[in-house]
Design an enzyme around this catalytic site. Structure first.
Site, PDB file in Angstrom:
ATOM      1  N   HIS A  67       0.904  -1.180   0.006  1.00 59.60           N
ATOM      2  CA  HIS A  67       0.025  -0.149   0.100  1.00 59.60           C
ATOM      3  C   HIS A  67       0.994   1.319   0.033  1.00 59.60           C
ATOM      4  O   HIS A  67       1.784   1.248   0.922  1.00 59.60           O
ATOM      5  CB  HIS A  67      -1.051  -0.071   1.301  1.00 59.60           C
ATOM      6  CG  HIS A  67      -1.937  -0.948   1.052  1.00 59.60           C
ATOM      7  ND1 HIS A  67      -2.413  -1.585   2.179  1.00 59.60           N
ATOM      8  CD2 HIS A  67      -2.514  -1.591   0.014  1.00 59.60           C
ATOM      9  CE1 HIS A  67      -3.438  -2.479   1.784  1.00 59.60           C
ATOM     10  NE2 HIS A  67      -3.832  -2.424   0.525  1.00 59.60           N
ATOM     11  N   ALA A  68       0.616   1.841  -0.926  1.00 58.99           N
ATOM     12  CA  ALA A  68       1.632   3.149  -1.393  1.00 58.99           C
ATOM     13  C   ALA A  68       1.856   4.162  -0.206  1.00 58.99           C
ATOM     14  O   ALA A  68       2.949   4.399   0.130  1.00 58.99           O
ATOM     15  CB  ALA A  68       1.042   4.094  -2.459  1.00 58.99           C
ATOM     16  N   ARG A  69       0.672   4.652   0.582  1.00 57.60           N
ATOM     17  CA  ARG A  69       0.963   5.582   1.521  1.00 57.60           C
ATOM     18  C   ARG A  69       1.359   5.144   2.821  1.00 57.60           C
ATOM     19  O   ARG A  69       1.770   5.927   3.711  1.00 57.60           O
ATOM     20  CB  ARG A  69      -0.610   6.117   1.651  1.00 57.60           C
ATOM     21  CG  ARG A  69      -1.490   5.319   2.239  1.00 57.60           C
ATOM     22  CD  ARG A  69      -2.962   5.793   2.407  1.00 57.60           C
ATOM     23  NE  ARG A  69      -3.969   5.083   2.931  1.00 57.60           N
ATOM     24  CZ  ARG A  69      -5.231   4.889   2.599  1.00 57.60           C
ATOM     25  NH1 ARG A  69      -5.630   6.110   2.079  1.00 57.60           N
ATOM     26  NH2 ARG A  69      -5.957   4.073   3.378  1.00 57.60           N
ATOM     27  N   GLU A  70       1.708   3.983   2.913  1.00 56.84           N
ATOM     28  CA  GLU A  70       2.119   3.354   4.358  1.00 56.84           C
ATOM     29  C   GLU A  70       3.752   3.191   4.295  1.00 56.84           C
ATOM     30  O   GLU A  70       4.420   2.344   4.229  1.00 56.84           O
ATOM     31  CB  GLU A  70       1.749   1.895   4.531  1.00 56.84           C
ATOM     32  CG  GLU A  70       0.049   1.987   4.539  1.00 56.84           C
ATOM     33  CD  GLU A  70      -0.737   0.541   4.241  1.00 56.84           C
ATOM     34  OE1 GLU A  70      -2.052   0.653   4.211  1.00 56.84           O
ATOM     35  OE2 GLU A  70      -0.221  -0.286   4.434  1.00 56.84           O
ATOM     36  N   ARG A 125      -3.223   4.615  -1.987  1.00 55.40           N
ATOM     37  CA  ARG A 125      -3.302   3.250  -1.550  1.00 55.40           C
ATOM     38  C   ARG A 125      -2.952   2.331  -2.435  1.00 55.40           C
ATOM     39  O   ARG A 125      -2.041   1.279  -2.325  1.00 55.40           O
ATOM     40  CB  ARG A 125      -4.270   3.048  -0.876  1.00 55.40           C
ATOM     41  CG  ARG A 125      -4.720   1.564  -0.120  1.00 55.40           C
ATOM     42  CD  ARG A 125      -6.165   1.279   0.594  1.00 55.40           C
ATOM     43  NE  ARG A 125      -6.436  -0.170   0.778  1.00 55.40           N
ATOM     44  CZ  ARG A 125      -6.210  -0.681   1.929  1.00 55.40           C
ATOM     45  NH1 ARG A 125      -5.630   0.057   2.795  1.00 55.40           N
ATOM     46  NH2 ARG A 125      -6.605  -1.911   1.890  1.00 55.40           N
ATOM     47  N   ARG A 143      -6.394  -6.968  -2.008  1.00 55.12           N
ATOM     48  CA  ARG A 143      -7.672  -7.348  -2.137  1.00 55.12           C
ATOM     49  C   ARG A 143      -7.909  -8.174  -3.584  1.00 55.12           C
ATOM     50  O   ARG A 143      -8.632  -8.578  -3.984  1.00 55.12           O
ATOM     51  CB  ARG A 143      -8.946  -6.266  -2.093  1.00 55.12           C
ATOM     52  CG  ARG A 143      -9.052  -5.267  -1.032  1.00 55.12           C
ATOM     53  CD  ARG A 143      -9.343  -6.336   0.138  1.00 55.12           C
ATOM     54  NE  ARG A 143      -9.698  -5.360   1.364  1.00 55.12           N
ATOM     55  CZ  ARG A 143      -8.790  -4.907   2.209  1.00 55.12           C
ATOM     56  NH1 ARG A 143      -7.407  -5.267   2.125  1.00 55.12           N
ATOM     57  NH2 ARG A 143      -9.187  -4.193   3.279  1.00 55.12           N
ATOM     58  N   HIS A 195       2.536  -3.355   6.834  1.00 54.82           N
ATOM     59  CA  HIS A 195       1.494  -2.438   6.658  1.00 54.82           C
ATOM     60  C   HIS A 195       1.581  -1.290   7.717  1.00 54.82           C
ATOM     61  O   HIS A 195       2.405  -1.218   8.621  1.00 54.82           O
ATOM     62  CB  HIS A 195       0.157  -2.952   6.729  1.00 54.82           C
ATOM     63  CG  HIS A 195      -0.150  -3.759   5.413  1.00 54.82           C
ATOM     64  ND1 HIS A 195      -1.022  -3.435   4.270  1.00 54.82           N
ATOM     65  CD2 HIS A 195       0.212  -4.891   5.159  1.00 54.82           C
ATOM     66  CE1 HIS A 195      -1.126  -4.425   3.558  1.00 54.82           C
ATOM     67  NE2 HIS A 195      -0.401  -5.433   3.836  1.00 54.82           N
ATOM     68  N   SER A 196       0.885  -0.142   7.582  1.00 54.00           N
ATOM     69  CA  SER A 196       0.682   0.744   8.614  1.00 54.00           C
ATOM     70  C   SER A 196      -0.911   1.395   8.421  1.00 54.00           C
ATOM     71  O   SER A 196      -1.221   0.981   7.334  1.00 54.00           O
ATOM     72  CB  SER A 196       1.360   1.810   8.599  1.00 54.00           C
ATOM     73  OG  SER A 196       1.335   2.835   7.750  1.00 54.00           O
ATOM     74  N   GLU A 269       0.570  -4.245  11.084  1.00 59.51           N
ATOM     75  CA  GLU A 269       0.109  -3.079  11.285  1.00 59.51           C
ATOM     76  C   GLU A 269       1.015  -2.368  12.084  1.00 59.51           C
ATOM     77  O   GLU A 269       1.040  -2.374  13.391  1.00 59.51           O
ATOM     78  CB  GLU A 269      -1.408  -2.828  11.487  1.00 59.51           C
ATOM     79  CG  GLU A 269      -2.445  -3.112  10.447  1.00 59.51           C
ATOM     80  CD  GLU A 269      -2.802  -2.074   9.318  1.00 59.51           C
ATOM     81  OE1 GLU A 269      -1.881  -1.540   8.987  1.00 59.51           O
ATOM     82  OE2 GLU A 269      -3.979  -2.020   9.020  1.00 59.51           O
TER      83      GLU A 269
HETATM   84  N1  LIG Z   1      -5.016  -9.677   4.616  1.00 61.02           N
HETATM   85  C1  LIG Z   1      -5.675  -8.715   5.321  1.00 61.02           C
HETATM   86  C2  LIG Z   1      -4.943  -8.289   6.623  1.00 61.02           C
HETATM   87  C3  LIG Z   1      -5.873  -7.456   7.569  1.00 61.02           C
HETATM   88  C4  LIG Z   1      -6.199  -5.933   6.699  1.00 61.02           C
HETATM   89  C5  LIG Z   1      -4.823  -5.249   6.583  1.00 61.02           C
HETATM   90  C6  LIG Z   1      -5.021  -3.729   6.229  1.00 61.02           C
HETATM   91  C7  LIG Z   1      -3.786  -3.426   5.924  1.00 61.02           C
HETATM   92 SE1  LIG Z   1      -3.767  -1.590   5.371  1.00 61.02          SE
HETATM   93  C8  LIG Z   1      -5.673  -3.830   4.698  1.00 61.02           C
HETATM   94  O1  LIG Z   1      -5.394  -4.373   3.654  1.00 61.02           O
HETATM   95  O2  LIG Z   1      -6.876  -3.227   4.833  1.00 61.02           O
HETATM   96 ZN   LIG Z   2      -1.910  -1.422   4.071  1.00 63.93          ZN
HETATM   97 ZN   LIG Z   3      -3.372  -0.658   7.459  1.00 63.39          ZN
END
Ligand SMILES: NCCCCC[C@@H](C[SeH])C(=O)O
Ligand SMILES: [Zn+2]
Ligand SMILES: [Zn+2]
Length: 307
Positions: A67-70, A125, A143, A195-196, A269
């Protein structure tokens, strides 16, 4: 070592330069593998870290920057590489890890999106692929994997930040990671996606409320990591299965990796809990990365014991 360089965020160009320099400066422990390219044809480079022992048969995977913004995520991948190379044969945990598992590190899984956050929209993102029949760009790479794809928790609208893509693995970045892990099925035993923000240590499933067979084992591991982070860094990380701990999120890389056969699969996260969010100031990089490093060590050492 490396000092202030690792306490800063870096542009995409700087990161590509750093990848090449790291390989040149540590040719005995580092290999660079091109695993594919982004939708705007930028290279996806994986750094392979190996101890100086003979060929080990297993490995772990860390991806950052899906995710780009993280921005703290690529900062952690760079922090980890620097730490591993600087303290191998000095710190017992990282030595034990590298003597038992190679580490594949994809520092920026979404280079087009990362670049876009430096030039155009800091809060972007997704990746930057074009979508037919829409003026909106990008799919959410977390996703786009084949795990309950595009069910509740993702969107089929190309203009939404959680757009699932046109079909599972429709995105070149997703294809590159899935293809690499498939071709390393028998060696990769641990999957980490960084991630963050919100300070959580998550494991499957996020795509459903079903409990995985080794739920209790993974729960104990992230509970230990959270406890140690609280003890050493006085900071709090929630932990547990994704769906219940954060939200339903289908098509995720960790769920796909788990179903594929990597039974130790986690999503971190990182900092913070919302005060700065994705805009975490550089002064927070050392502690955020040390917290993630501690969790990574605890999980990796657990996996090695179970091998
Ligand atoms: N594989 C999904 C793990 C739980 C959500 C993680 C967050 C990171 Se920004 C997301 O993808 O929305
Ligand atoms: Zn993320
Ligand atoms: Zn996140």
């Amino acid at each position: 070592s490396g000092g202030v360089f690792y306490e800063r965020y870096h542009s995409l160009e700087d990161i590509y330069y750093w990848i090449n320099k790291t390989k040149q400066d540590h040719s005995d422990m580092v290999k660079v593998i091109l695993i594919g390219s982004s939708s705007e044809k930028r290279p996806l480079y994986v750094l392979k870290l190996s101890g100086r022992r003979d060929e080990v048969k297993r490995a772990m995977w860390i991806d950052c920057g899906i995710h780009a913004r993280e921005w703290i995520a690529p900062a952690f991948c760079m922090w980890f590489v620097n730490y591993a190379l600087a303290f191998y044969n000095q710190n017992t945990e990282i030595t034990e890890i590298l003597n038992n598992m190679d580490v594949y590190i994809l520092t920026v899984m979404n280079p087009d999106g990362y670049k876009y956050t430096w030039t155009t929209d800091r809060m972007w993102r997704k990746n930057r692929s074009s979508n037919k029949d829409s003026d909106c760009f990008g799919a959410d790479l977390n996703r786009n994997f084949d795990a309950n794809w595009c069910t509740k928790g993702a969107s089929d609208n190309p203009c939404d930040p959680t757009y699932c893509g046109q079909f599972p693995e429709s995105e070149p970045e997703t294809q590159a990671v899935a293809r690499f892990l498939r071709s390393h099925k028998d060696t990769v035993k641990l999957y980490l996606s960084i991630h963050s923000y919100s300070q959580m240590l998550l494991f499957p499933y996020s795509c459903s409320y079903d409990e995985i067979p080794n739920h209790n084992e993974l729960f104990e591991v992230v509970k230990e990591a959270s406890t140690k982070i609280r003890r050493y860094y006085r900071n709090n990380y929630k932990y547990g299965p994704g769906a219940k701990t954060i939200y339903l999120a289908p098509g995720g890389s960790d769920d796909w990796a788990y179903n594929f056969g990597i039974k130790y699969s986690f999503t971190f996260e990182l900092q913070d809990r919302g005060r700065y969010g994705f805009l975490l100031p550089p002064s927070f990089i050392p502690q955020a990365c040390n917290e993630a490093l501690l969790a990574t060590k605890i999980i990796a050492l657990h996996v090695i014991k179970k091998l």
